[in-house]
Design an enzyme around this catalytic site. Structure first.
Site, PDB file in Angstrom:
ATOM      1  N   THR A 255       0.806  -1.214   0.000  1.00 49.04           N
ATOM      2  CA  THR A 255       0.000   0.000   0.000  1.00 49.04           C
ATOM      3  C   THR A 255       0.841   1.268   0.000  1.00 49.04           C
ATOM      4  OG1 THR A 255      -0.148  -0.049   2.401  1.00 49.04           O
ATOM      5  CG2 THR A 255      -1.937  -1.076   1.171  1.00 49.04           C
ATOM      6  N   GLY A 256       2.178   1.157   0.193  1.00 47.90           N
ATOM      7  CA  GLY A 256       2.966   2.383   0.308  1.00 47.90           C
ATOM      8  C   GLY A 256       2.469   3.114   1.534  1.00 47.90           C
ATOM      9  N   THR A 257       1.564   4.059   1.333  1.00 47.80           N
ATOM     10  CA  THR A 257       0.644   4.464   2.390  1.00 47.80           C
ATOM     11  C   THR A 257       1.024   5.614   3.286  1.00 47.80           C
ATOM     12  OG1 THR A 257      -0.313   2.283   2.529  1.00 47.80           O
ATOM     13  CG2 THR A 257      -0.606   3.633   4.418  1.00 47.80           C
ATOM     14  N   THR A 258      -0.012   6.377   3.628  1.00 49.87           N
ATOM     15  CA  THR A 258       0.009   7.239   4.806  1.00 49.87           C
ATOM     16  C   THR A 258      -1.286   6.996   5.558  1.00 49.87           C
ATOM     17  OG1 THR A 258       1.227   8.928   3.573  1.00 49.87           O
ATOM     18  CG2 THR A 258       0.231   9.593   5.666  1.00 49.87           C
TER      19      THR A 258
END
EC number: 3.4.25.1
Length: 243
Positions: free
Chosen positions: A48-51
């Site tokens: 998701t990579g994500t933050t």
């Protein structure tokens, strides 16, 4: 006919599973070679990579995430829901391996339903956070770093849980590749006594800041509001009107 000795019998069992573990031990334990399997996947694994952001208020909690999933240097999906309801008044964000996170969420939902069926009451957030930590410590859900947010009889709770299973209760927290950008906003914007609506605005600013600079975050925002009445998840393809 000679009776096999204990050593002979256990040796036969060991030849089946290839190690010296106790075959009659608990099912939940270390998954063999989990780290090696994770490394071997490399860029082939969807991540998701994500933050992700979690904020506690007096009336509930707000969880927010971006909506991008990546596969190596490619955006594999622009419409990922990275926060899921796992409890009648609890939700979990996703950061890391998508497959592992999906499996973790399914397992948690099953355990929560089983707990409620056996005891006739909802699992507390402290118990739920312990369950999440235990699952992650088992090694079966490598490369997952969730945020747990929920409300129980003692009030709202936000837990930051790392991939090794450590559990920290926080007023606000972040995870994912865009964490440093989001955390800078939270340090400036968070204050005691935020309302749900104010917390949603702060969370949106934090996610938007990360999306501007982190290549693995983007494509919109998921916002979950968790109160004693339940979990409400909204998906937005852009940030217009949210700040």
């Amino acid at each position: 006919m000679r009776t096999p000795t204990h050593d002979e019998f256990s040796g036969r069992l060991d030849s089946l599973n290839g190690d010296r573990s106790n075959v009659f031990g608990p099912e939940l334990g270390e998954f063999s070679h989990a780290e090696r399997r994770a490394d071997s996947l490399g860029d082939k694994e969807t991540k998701t990579g994500t933050t992700t952001v979690g904020i506690k208020t007096e009336d509930g909690v707000v969880l927010a995430t971006d909506m991008r999933a990546s596969m190596g240097y490619m955006v594999s999906s622009k419409d990922v829901q990275k926060v899921e309801e796992i409890h009648p008044t609890g939700a979990l964000t996703i950061a890391g391996s998508v497959s592992a996170a999906q499996s973790l969420i399914s397992s948690l939902r099953a355990e929560v339903r089983l707990y409620e069926a056996r005891r006739g009451e909802n699992m507390s957030m402290q118990a739920l956070s312990t369950l999440v930590g235990n699952f992650l410590r088992s090694g079966g859900f490598y490369v997952v770093q969730p945020i747990l947010g929920g409300v129980d009889e003692t009030g709202p709770h936000i837990y930051s849980i790392d991939p090794a299973g450590s559990i920290l209760e926080e007023e606000y927290t972040v995870t994912g590749s865009g964490s440093q950008y989001a955390l800078g906003v939270l340090e400036q914007e968070f204050e005691d006594g935020l309302s749900i609506e104010e917390a949603k605005q702060v969370a949106t600013k934090a996610i938007r800041s990360a999306v501007e600079r982190d290549l693995a975050s983007g494509n919109g925002i998921n916002i979950a509001v968790v109160t004693e009445d339940g979990v409400d998840i909204q998906r937005h393809q852009n940030f217009e009107g949210l700040e």
